[in-house]
Design an enzyme around this catalytic site. Sequence first.
Site, PDB file in Angstrom:
ATOM      1  N   SER A   1     -67.234  83.365 -17.969  1.00 37.52           N
ATOM      2  CA  SER A   1     -66.519  84.319 -18.808  1.00 37.52           C
ATOM      3  C   SER A   1     -67.332  84.636 -20.075  1.00 37.52           C
ATOM      4  O   SER A   1     -68.433  85.184 -19.973  1.00 37.52           O
ATOM      5  CB  SER A   1     -65.123  83.769 -19.123  1.00 37.52           C
ATOM      6  OG  SER A   1     -64.306  84.746 -19.714  1.00 37.52           O
TER       7      SER A   1
ATOM      8  N   HIS B   1     -59.306  85.673 -12.758  1.00 37.82           N
ATOM      9  CA  HIS B   1     -60.343  85.275 -13.703  1.00 37.82           C
ATOM     10  C   HIS B   1     -60.646  83.783 -13.629  1.00 37.82           C
ATOM     11  O   HIS B   1     -61.686  83.339 -14.118  1.00 37.82           O
ATOM     12  CB  HIS B   1     -59.923  85.649 -15.124  1.00 37.82           C
ATOM     13  CG  HIS B   1     -61.069  85.750 -16.087  1.00 37.82           C
ATOM     14  ND1 HIS B   1     -62.055  86.703 -15.986  1.00 37.82           N
ATOM     15  CD2 HIS B   1     -61.409  84.986 -17.160  1.00 37.82           C
ATOM     16  CE1 HIS B   1     -62.938  86.543 -16.958  1.00 37.82           C
ATOM     17  NE2 HIS B   1     -62.571  85.500 -17.681  1.00 37.82           N
TER      18      HIS B   1
ATOM     19  N   ASP C   1     -59.518  90.190 -10.709  1.00 39.93           N
ATOM     20  CA  ASP C   1     -59.686  89.777 -12.106  1.00 39.93           C
ATOM     21  C   ASP C   1     -59.072  90.833 -13.026  1.00 39.93           C
ATOM     22  O   ASP C   1     -59.547  91.973 -13.071  1.00 39.93           O
ATOM     23  CB  ASP C   1     -61.177  89.610 -12.410  1.00 39.93           C
ATOM     24  CG  ASP C   1     -61.428  88.901 -13.725  1.00 39.93           C
ATOM     25  OD1 ASP C   1     -60.580  88.984 -14.622  1.00 39.93           O
ATOM     26  OD2 ASP C   1     -62.491  88.267 -13.857  1.00 39.93           O
TER      27      ASP C   1
END
Length: 211
Positions: A108, A189, A158
């Site tokens: 991320s 995610h 996501d």
Amino acid sequence: MTQAPDLGFVHRYIPAADPSRPPLLLLHGTGADENDLIPLGEMLAPGAAILSPRGRVSEEGLNRFFRRHEEGVWDLPDFETRTNELAGFLARARAVYHLAPPVVLGFSNGANIGWSLMRRDPDQLAGALLMRAMLPFDPRPLPDLTGFPVLLLSGKDDPLVPSDQPSYFAALLGEAGADVTLEMVPAGHTLTQQDLIFAFNWLERYFPAQA
């Protein structure tokens, strides 16, 4: 665990038990710290040296590697500044710990600063394993990435990454010469077992332990 010297970032360093493997540079996601990805790194590349810094930006008490104005809208000047700071840390750490160019493994927010390091100076890295990376702006011009191995692990569902971004990002990296692999995982995610299988197999393919 070795006591970490002051290199500009709070970090952890774990020496290699298997020097034949390249080091891992672990870059955590929002709200995590230098400890978060170590179990993952140790599982994916047993025996590799590990370098794991903590992001220096605080967003309402949550650690990050660079600032953003809101979800998906980055503070681009800060993004560039923080990339340079992290690159400086990596250079100092490599000198102090006598490290070869590492494989960056980022999740991320960490994946995003990871690809920025790759864009800035790919010679400082051996490869990039980017989990749930985002591309909210055109990063070109990209450096010559000929033969540079990249794995993009993206979630089909996501909510934070527009569905067209992963394939576009992979295409840009391919145009720059990178040996890029894109895997679209049936997930959001968060990471899944499928991500770990893809990551392990990719590392074994490009960076196998030497008998």
